[in-house]
Design a protein around this motif. Sequence first.
Motif, mmCIF file in Angstrom:
data_model
loop_
_atom_site.group_PDB
_atom_site.id
_atom_site.type_symbol
_atom_site.label_atom_id
_atom_site.label_comp_id
_atom_site.label_asym_id
_atom_site.label_seq_id
_atom_site.Cartn_x
_atom_site.Cartn_y
_atom_site.Cartn_z
ATOM 1 N N THR A 236 -18.133 -8.738 -5.339
ATOM 2 C CA THR A 236 -19.530 -8.550 -4.948
ATOM 3 C C THR A 236 -19.920 -7.076 -5.054
ATOM 4 N N GLY A 237 -21.207 -6.822 -4.803
ATOM 5 C CA GLY A 237 -21.711 -5.457 -4.804
ATOM 6 C C GLY A 237 -21.524 -4.755 -3.481
ATOM 7 N N GLY A 238 -20.775 -5.357 -2.563
ATOM 8 C CA GLY A 238 -20.457 -4.717 -1.288
ATOM 9 C C GLY A 238 -19.233 -3.822 -1.405
ATOM 10 N N ALA A 239 -18.890 -3.182 -0.287
ATOM 11 C CA ALA A 239 -17.833 -2.154 -0.302
ATOM 12 C C ALA A 239 -16.490 -2.668 0.184
ATOM 13 N N HIS A 240 -16.285 -3.975 0.206
ATOM 14 C CA HIS A 240 -15.064 -4.530 0.792
ATOM 15 C C HIS A 240 -13.814 -4.103 0.026
ATOM 16 N N ALA A 241 -13.863 -4.169 -1.290
ATOM 17 C CA ALA A 241 -12.695 -3.790 -2.091
ATOM 18 C C ALA A 241 -12.383 -2.304 -1.929
ATOM 19 N N MET A 242 -13.420 -1.468 -1.927
ATOM 20 C CA MET A 242 -13.213 -0.038 -1.717
ATOM 21 C C MET A 242 -12.601 0.218 -0.350
ATOM 22 N N GLY A 243 -13.129 -0.449 0.680
ATOM 23 C CA GLY A 243 -12.616 -0.242 2.027
ATOM 24 C C GLY A 243 -11.177 -0.680 2.180
ATOM 25 N N ASP A 244 -10.830 -1.839 1.603
ATOM 26 C CA ASP A 244 -9.451 -2.325 1.697
ATOM 27 C C ASP A 244 -8.488 -1.393 0.967
ATOM 28 N N LEU A 245 -8.898 -0.926 -0.201
ATOM 29 C CA LEU A 245 -8.065 0.028 -0.948
ATOM 30 C C LEU A 245 -7.842 1.301 -0.149
ATOM 31 N N ALA A 246 -8.907 1.843 0.424
ATOM 32 C CA ALA A 246 -8.812 3.101 1.167
ATOM 33 C C ALA A 246 -7.985 2.948 2.443
ATOM 34 N N THR A 247 -8.228 1.880 3.204
ATOM 35 C CA THR A 247 -7.510 1.676 4.462
ATOM 36 C C THR A 247 -6.031 1.415 4.213
ATOM 37 N N ALA A 248 -5.732 0.561 3.234
ATOM 38 C CA ALA A 248 -4.335 0.245 2.925
ATOM 39 C C ALA A 248 -3.572 1.488 2.480
ATOM 40 N N SER A 249 -4.160 2.268 1.577
ATOM 41 C CA SER A 249 -3.463 3.467 1.090
ATOM 42 C C SER A 249 -3.376 4.538 2.176
ATOM 43 N N ALA A 250 -4.353 4.564 3.100
ATOM 44 C CA ALA A 250 -4.309 5.544 4.197
ATOM 45 C C ALA A 250 -3.132 5.284 5.125
ATOM 46 N N ILE A 251 -2.905 4.014 5.462
ATOM 47 C CA ILE A 251 -1.790 3.720 6.367
ATOM 48 C C ILE A 251 -0.449 3.925 5.667
ATOM 49 N N VAL A 252 -0.406 3.681 4.354
ATOM 50 C CA VAL A 252 0.826 3.963 3.600
ATOM 51 C C VAL A 252 1.080 5.471 3.563
ATOM 52 N N ALA A 253 0.025 6.249 3.341
ATOM 53 C CA ALA A 253 0.180 7.719 3.328
ATOM 54 C C ALA A 253 0.653 8.233 4.678
ATOM 55 N N LEU A 254 0.161 7.656 5.755
ATOM 56 C CA LEU A 254 0.528 8.096 7.099
ATOM 57 C C LEU A 254 1.990 7.838 7.393
ATOM 58 N N PHE A 255 2.502 6.678 6.973
ATOM 59 C CA PHE A 255 3.862 6.304 7.355
ATOM 60 C C PHE A 255 4.893 6.491 6.247
ATOM 61 N N THR A 256 4.491 7.108 5.147
ATOM 62 C CA THR A 256 5.468 7.563 4.140
ATOM 63 C C THR A 256 5.304 9.067 3.930
ATOM 64 N N ARG A 257 4.822 9.750 4.983
ATOM 65 C CA ARG A 257 4.472 11.169 4.849
ATOM 66 C C ARG A 257 5.661 12.035 4.448
ATOM 67 N N GLU A 258 6.857 11.707 4.942
ATOM 68 C CA GLU A 258 8.019 12.538 4.596
ATOM 69 C C GLU A 258 8.287 12.493 3.089
ATOM 70 N N ASP A 259 8.176 11.311 2.500
ATOM 71 C CA ASP A 259 8.392 11.185 1.054
ATOM 72 C C ASP A 259 7.259 11.824 0.266
ATOM 73 N N LEU A 260 6.051 11.619 0.711
ATOM 74 C CA LEU A 260 4.901 12.177 -0.010
ATOM 75 C C LEU A 260 4.894 13.696 0.054
ATOM 76 N N LEU A 261 5.321 14.259 1.181
ATOM 77 C CA LEU A 261 5.343 15.720 1.327
ATOM 78 C C LEU A 261 6.449 16.379 0.509
ATOM 79 N N LYS A 262 7.346 15.576 -0.062
ATOM 80 C CA LYS A 262 8.322 16.125 -1.007
ATOM 81 C C LYS A 262 7.692 16.359 -2.377
ATOM 82 N N LYS A 263 6.530 15.711 -2.599
ATOM 83 C CA LYS A 263 5.880 15.770 -3.908
ATOM 84 C C LYS A 263 4.602 16.600 -3.902
ATOM 85 N N VAL A 264 3.991 16.775 -2.710
ATOM 86 C CA VAL A 264 2.761 17.563 -2.605
ATOM 87 C C VAL A 264 2.899 18.532 -1.441
#
Length: 609
Positions: A236-264
């Motif tokens: 649809t033309g709503g923001a559901h897909a954008m919101g799900d993508l952003a929320t899902a990746s945000a929680i992954v970034a939060l709880f894989t921070r040690e691994d991500l901080l090895k790369k950035v």
Amino acid sequence: MTSFLAINNYSPLAVFLIGITTFIGILGIGLLLLHLARLKIPSPWRQVVGVLLGIQVLSLTVQIVGMCGIATQPVLISIWLILVTVGGLGCYRLAYPLQPPIAEKIPHGWGKLPLIIGIVALTINLLVAIAPSTKIDELHYHLLLPSRILTDHALKFYLEPLEGAILPHMHFQISTTPLHALGFPDAANVVSWSLSLILVWFGWYAIAERLKVSAFAYLCVTPIVVGIYPIVWYVTGGAHAMGDLATASAIVALFTREDLLKKVNYQTYGFICSLLVLSSVSSKVTLFPLGMTMLGLSIVYLWVNLPTWQTKIKVVMMILLPWFIFYLPLLIWTFFQSGSPFGPMLNELFNESIYQTYPTTKGDYLKGIKIAINNRLRNSLEHTFLGYSPLIWLMTWGIIFINKLKLAKRLSILSLFVFQILIIILFLTHETRYLGGIQYGIVILFGINISEKILKKVIYKYWLIINLILILPWLSLQTYYAQNFVPVSLGLENKSEFYLRNIAFYQDYQILDRILPKDAALLIDGIKINSVYSPRPIYLNPVDLPAKKSLFLLRVNSRSKLSKRNILSDYQIGQRVYVNPQAIMQIYRVPGKNNPRGKLEVFALTRKQ
């Protein structure tokens, strides 16, 4: 309105090509800006951050031209041409790599089954996405905002519909305005579908990169696009897909921070978390508490681990930067236009709010929510069962048993999940869509951290059963739901027949287009209506009515919420110009479900002297 004007333009192929070209342009613009800012982000994070950054940039651009009153069709089309040209080059140069460095990217034997199911599910969803827009929320307010920007040549504040007046969570919808200018508003559906594809790809990449195997990664992410939920909300033309993508990746970034901080570095990590949370809360204001909690946890972690005050201040500034650029302008503009930063939401806290001065149908709206909360428990359970593969919930709650994660992390993950559930129970209609994608982030974390022991003794041992019992039946539900849309998408059904079968008031709007003057404005009374297929601009509150227009009142079933709340006291209802005692008021997208009919009347309306 724009969808009515676009009826003659509709072509499934054109909708697909314009939608996918727009998505590539958005992704490319975001990647190019990350490159120019020298933010070195590895895959798959670069692509996720890039596409969300591209949406925010496009939305801000439309906001600026709208606030300046120059959002004309030539200006908006020029913005789109620049987007797809520059963004296309950026995507070509910077989108890779798209695969993790693993030996087996395509599984063997039965290992291919979730991949095949996922491809079929995405194809079905795409066929629904390229069909004309028919979902009532979409027609009522999601598409209405960009349509109004184009029609008014400006971004204007309207009191109603109330959901669409909360502008800080309408970033995605604003970004689709150039598609309305092109005459293909349905192309926004394809952009949403593409964002769901990015979510699946992100999860697959992250899991496969960690485990060095692809079959289980496909098993984890395929349920995301299987079931009724994705075929309803990701097309649809709503923001559901954008919101799900952003929320899902945000929680992954939060709880894989040690691994991500090895790369950035710390500043880049702060920017990633900030933009992901911003994109989440700008898709649904109901995700604001969850988003702020996740961002707060990220800030606390960074603050504790940074060595110097100077570094801490730099990181905090990098976190605040996206909010100053992309979120604050619309928040401030909404405050000055309505007296409240979130429009109708929390307006009672602001004495100068326009909602404290002018009556609206808000009382009825809140009453409706209360009734829905009380009556929808059974429907909520039904929608949850039909909407999602059970594998989603098994992996979400199963995170507590993943010993690779410390107990504190497991409890923190589930605490955030339960926190959002409590918000839904206390303040919203009981629908799992308000989870906002947090469950998908937990699924990805489950896949990333699963042990070899569980893989061998449970997952691989019962591989065929898991696919046939926990995924495949939901694909069949999805296929059943799609049967109403596939013929027109494949060119097997005439588009006029599709519109007639699937658009409420379609025949009435065709007649009204012939009998109403070209400068007419319609005031709606008594129903949540299909707004964007109306042949003339539609308004839900007399305060929003433009001056110097021929005014008409559209009423359904002789009900008058406006008169009941004394909102029409300054207007005189005149001669009836149209009546249809058997108008189709709402059309359900579920095959075989009866559509309610009612009496539709249109009256001349004049302002009292």
